[in-house]
Design a protein around this motif. Structure first.
Motif, PDB file in Angstrom:
ATOM      1  N   ASP A   1     -17.590 -13.413 -43.968  1.00 16.78           N
ATOM      2  CA  ASP A   1     -17.576 -12.474 -42.854  1.00 16.78           C
ATOM      3  C   ASP A   1     -16.762 -12.980 -41.660  1.00 16.78           C
ATOM      4  O   ASP A   1     -16.996 -12.588 -40.523  1.00 16.78           O
ATOM      5  N   GLU A   2     -15.769 -13.810 -41.958  1.00 16.24           N
ATOM      6  CA  GLU A   2     -14.961 -14.433 -40.906  1.00 16.24           C
ATOM      7  C   GLU A   2     -14.248 -13.408 -40.029  1.00 16.24           C
ATOM      8  O   GLU A   2     -14.056 -13.604 -38.826  1.00 16.24           O
ATOM      9  N   ALA A   3     -13.872 -12.250 -40.586  1.00 13.04           N
ATOM     10  CA  ALA A   3     -13.167 -11.223 -39.813  1.00 13.04           C
ATOM     11  C   ALA A   3     -14.040 -10.642 -38.703  1.00 13.04           C
ATOM     12  O   ALA A   3     -13.526 -10.049 -37.753  1.00 13.04           O
ATOM     13  N   TRP A   4     -15.360 -10.807 -38.804  1.00 14.53           N
ATOM     14  CA  TRP A   4     -16.277 -10.306 -37.783  1.00 14.53           C
ATOM     15  C   TRP A   4     -16.320 -11.228 -36.556  1.00 14.53           C
ATOM     16  O   TRP A   4     -16.871 -10.851 -35.513  1.00 14.53           O
ATOM     17  N   ILE A   5     -15.759 -12.422 -36.674  1.00 16.35           N
ATOM     18  CA  ILE A   5     -15.775 -13.378 -35.570  1.00 16.35           C
ATOM     19  C   ILE A   5     -14.487 -13.186 -34.773  1.00 16.35           C
ATOM     20  O   ILE A   5     -13.401 -13.482 -35.265  1.00 16.35           O
ATOM     21  N   LYS A   6     -14.610 -12.679 -33.563  1.00 18.19           N
ATOM     22  CA  LYS A   6     -13.438 -12.371 -32.765  1.00 18.19           C
ATOM     23  C   LYS A   6     -13.143 -13.505 -31.783  1.00 18.19           C
ATOM     24  O   LYS A   6     -14.049 -14.088 -31.185  1.00 18.19           O
ATOM     25  N   ALA A   7     -11.866 -13.812 -31.630  1.00 17.73           N
ATOM     26  CA  ALA A   7     -11.449 -14.807 -30.647  1.00 17.73           C
ATOM     27  C   ALA A   7     -11.533 -14.192 -29.257  1.00 17.73           C
ATOM     28  O   ALA A   7     -11.685 -12.985 -29.089  1.00 17.73           O
ATOM     29  N   GLY A   8     -11.445 -15.044 -28.243  1.00 17.54           N
ATOM     30  CA  GLY A   8     -11.455 -14.566 -26.873  1.00 17.54           C
ATOM     31  C   GLY A   8     -12.717 -14.957 -26.142  1.00 17.54           C
ATOM     32  O   GLY A   8     -13.800 -15.008 -26.734  1.00 17.54           O
TER      33      GLY A   8
END
Length: 358
Positions: free
Chosen positions: A126-133
């Motif tokens: 589920d790495e795509a659910w972790i947003k940078a920023g």
């Protein structure tokens, strides 16, 4: 930290719900990632952990978690830096505290290798659910519930250890007003206050609702015996800055050993700030507010990181804190988050990288 690799039973989701989420307007705890981890305890041992699509559970009405409150949880976060790397913050502390909570609630402790292998696999999927920023993170909720069917008043013989995740932004968007508890208590000597037992939080909702009716967002909890010693703030540890000294209560069987709390103490001491870990009375706080030496109050926890307090009520009197330009809360929050987001040196070895398969 090295753990033994273990086999997992993995069933991937056929479709992702990621496109349904408005990441610019997140409501904390509303959306959950595509997968979850489930591991069952049966016949005296933990079975192979399973990674599966997020979805409802099927349990019977006699499930012991419903009747006797055998349930504990943890709160963690994953962060993504500007280069796309994913980091956890002091995850071994969460694992150890989960097992401390399990032990206090007469629940079986969970194997370390199961925890880390399952957690890392879940985050990779589920790495795509972790947003940078700045402010963005993935909130991680490991928890254990008793699942044996039966209404006899005894510990369960069956349990589920689960991990679910939800994308998160800042928990509190502005400073909060609080009232100091004079009747109700969060925990007592010899109780389960130091454990992240689900019932600790359920029991706090009613007095918190009473505080909200009076215009306050949270309660500063005091000791159950005298209500004279300040202990926690809402669901967080609490800090007080009197002049240039940062004060927080010592941990005990009433006070949670917060990971954010101990990290802030270490950061403050490392930067040469004066820190005192001691009991502090309500009367000392009121006196400091009256004479102007009380500069700051703030809660500290995983979800909010740091939640500044703009004022407090006690005995019908409201004390508003001054605006300070050199706020310790903001400085410490930035220092902590710079480590969490891999923007600063991690001299304490707190970051834990998830090795993404790219």
């Amino acid at each position: 930290m090295q753990t033994k690799k273990i086999p997992l039973d993995i069933t991937k989701a056929t479709t992702s719900r990621l496109a349904e989420v408005d990441f610019d307007n997140l409501v904390f705890g509303k959306y959950y990632t595509d997968h979850m981890m489930v591991c069952d305890y049966e016949n005296g041992k933990w079975n192979t952990p399973k990674i599966m699509p997020y979805g409802p559970l099927s349990v019977e009405p006699s499930c012991k978690a419903f009747h006797y409150g055998q349930a504990i949880f943890e709160g963690m976060k994953a962060f993504k830096d500007e280069n796309g790397k994913v980091w956890l913050f002091r995850p071994e502390e969460n694992f150890n505290r989960a097992n401390i909570s399990c032990k206090r609630m007469a629940m079986p402790e969970f194997p370390k290798e199961y925890f880390f292998e399952a957690l890392e696999t879940l985050l990779k999927l589920d790495e795509a659910w972790i947003k940078a920023g700045d402010g963005n993170s993935l909130y991680i909720r490991p928890f254990v519930i008793a699942t044996e069917n039966g209404v006899s008043a005894s510990p369960s013989s069956a349990y589920k250890f689960m991990i679910i995740c939800c994308p998160a932004k800042a928990y509190y968007s502005s400073p909060v007003k609080v009232t100091i508890a004079q009747k109700y208590s969060r925990s007592a000597d010899g109780g389960v206050g130091y454990a992240k037992a689900a019932g600790n939080y359920g029991a706090s909702f009613y007095p918190t609702n009473l505080a909200k009716e009076k215009g306050y967002q949270q309660v500063i909890w005091t000791d159950a015996s005298t209500h004279q010693y300040l202990e926690e703030a809402g669901t967080m540890n609490v800090f007080f800055r009197i002049n240039n000294t940062l004060i927080t209560a010592p941990t005990s069987d009433r006070i949670l050993d917060g990971i954010t709390r101990k990290s802030l103490i270490k950061l403050a001491q490392d930067q040469g700030l004066q820190v005192e870990i001691r009991r502090i009375t309500v009367s000392e706080l009121v006196d400091a507010a009256k004479n102007g030496s009380l500069k700051e109050m703030f809660g500290a926890g995983t979800a909010a990181t740091i939640a500044p307090i703009e004022g407090f009520e006690y005995n019908g009197d409201y004390y508003e804190l001054p605006e300070v330009k050199d706020a310790y809360s903001q400085y410490l929050k930035k220092s902590l988050q710079d480590i969490q987001y891999n923007r600063a040196e991690d001299k304490f070895g707190w970051r834990y990288e998830i090795q993404l398969d790219k």
